[in-house]
Design an enzyme around this catalytic site. Structure first.
Site, PDB file in Angstrom:
ATOM      1  CG  ASP A 146     -50.985   7.467  49.285  1.00  0.00           C
ATOM      2  OD1 ASP A 146     -51.493   7.832  48.720  1.00  0.00           O
ATOM      3  OD2 ASP A 146     -50.588   6.062  49.563  1.00  0.00           O
ATOM      4  CD  GLN A 149     -52.694  -1.843  44.366  1.00  0.00           C
ATOM      5  OE1 GLN A 149     -51.929  -1.366  44.906  1.00  0.00           O
ATOM      6  NE2 GLN A 149     -54.074  -1.883  45.165  1.00  0.00           N
ATOM      7  CG  HIS A 158     -49.991   4.152  44.890  1.00  0.00           C
ATOM      8  ND1 HIS A 158     -49.201   4.917  45.581  1.00  0.00           N
ATOM      9  CD2 HIS A 158     -51.245   4.521  45.488  1.00  0.00           C
ATOM     10  CE1 HIS A 158     -49.926   5.770  46.694  1.00  0.00           C
ATOM     11  NE2 HIS A 158     -51.086   5.318  46.501  1.00  0.00           N
ATOM     12  CG  HIS A 191     -53.826   9.164  46.073  1.00  0.00           C
ATOM     13  ND1 HIS A 191     -53.326   7.692  45.909  1.00  0.00           N
ATOM     14  CD2 HIS A 191     -53.732   9.634  44.777  1.00  0.00           C
ATOM     15  CE1 HIS A 191     -52.879   7.522  44.852  1.00  0.00           C
ATOM     16  NE2 HIS A 191     -53.492   8.312  43.862  1.00  0.00           N
ATOM     17  CD  GLU A 206     -57.368   7.120  48.938  1.00  0.00           C
ATOM     18  OE1 GLU A 206     -56.197   7.482  48.490  1.00  0.00           O
ATOM     19  OE2 GLU A 206     -57.943   6.075  48.787  1.00  0.00           O
ATOM     20  CB  SER A 229     -52.714   0.665  42.254  1.00  0.00           C
ATOM     21  OG  SER A 229     -52.220   1.630  42.694  1.00  0.00           O
TER      22      SER A 229
HETATM   23 ZN    ZN Z   1     -52.523   6.670  47.439  1.00  0.00          ZN
END
Ligand code: ZN
Length: 189
Positions: free
Chosen positions: A104, A69, A97, A156, A153, A95
């Site tokens: 995603d 990241q 993630h 996501h 998004e 993040s």
């Molecule tokens: Zn994402």
């Protein structure tokens, strides 16, 4: 664990203890193909159900380490400046993630990957209508950037469990911030 622009991971270098590679169609390799074990198991069920409905889902980006990241965000800052970078990429330690609870999706080759037009693709439409049954929410929905800190998004997804995800959907609650009674996090403090 809710991560947003007001709620960093703690510690910032957090690494999930149970990262595994789900048995799903992968569009990435290495750490990006990993999820925490609970999320991976739910993803396997969801991808299989989509396939049974004739819809291809791919894992387009899963776990992202603090180090990754740092470099991803840094490259956005270099090319677009920090203000722009903050609208499209999380700062290191912020993040979702990095939690292992998010990933995603792609659709296996369409031109709309990570683009606004992905919202109209079968993969995104299917996920929007069905992901809650497997415990996932579209974490950054359309027109809620003032609360989530991110523009739409449709790719996501975030695991919160089937009960909570279904409850959110049936009550028409769009964001985790509202569902868990957390303050809006439109920007870093
Ligand atoms: Zn994402």
């Amino acid at each position: 664990m809710v991560v947003n622009k007001h709620r960093a991971l703690s510690p910032a270098s957090y690494v999930p203890a149970d990262l595994v590679q789900p048995r799903v169609r992968l569009a990435v390799s290495g750490e990006a193909a990993l999820l925490n074990s609970t999320t991976a198991a739910a993803a396997e069920k969801m991808f299989a159900a989509a396939a049974a409905d004739g819809v291809t889902l791919t894992l387009a980006s899963g776990y992202r380490s603090f180090a990754t990241q740092t470099s991803t965000y840094g490259s956005y800052v270099s090319s677009q400046g920090q203000a722009e970078a903050d609208t499209v990429s999380a700062r290191p330690g912020y993040s979702e993630h990095q939690t292992g609870w998010s990933f995603d999706i792609g659709d296996g080759g369409g031109a709309c990957g990570f683009q606004p037009c992905f919202a109209e693709q079968p993969a995104a439409v299917w996920a929007r209508d069905n992901a809650h049954r497997f415990g996932f929410v579209v974490r950054y929905p359309w027109m809620f950037h003032a609360i989530t800190g991110y523009y739409y998004e449709p790719w996501h997804l975030r695991f919160i469990g089937p009960e909570a995800a279904t409850d959110m959907k049936s009550r028409g609650i769009a964001t985790l911030e509202e569902y868990f009674g957390l303050e809006a996090a439109p920007a870093y403090r």
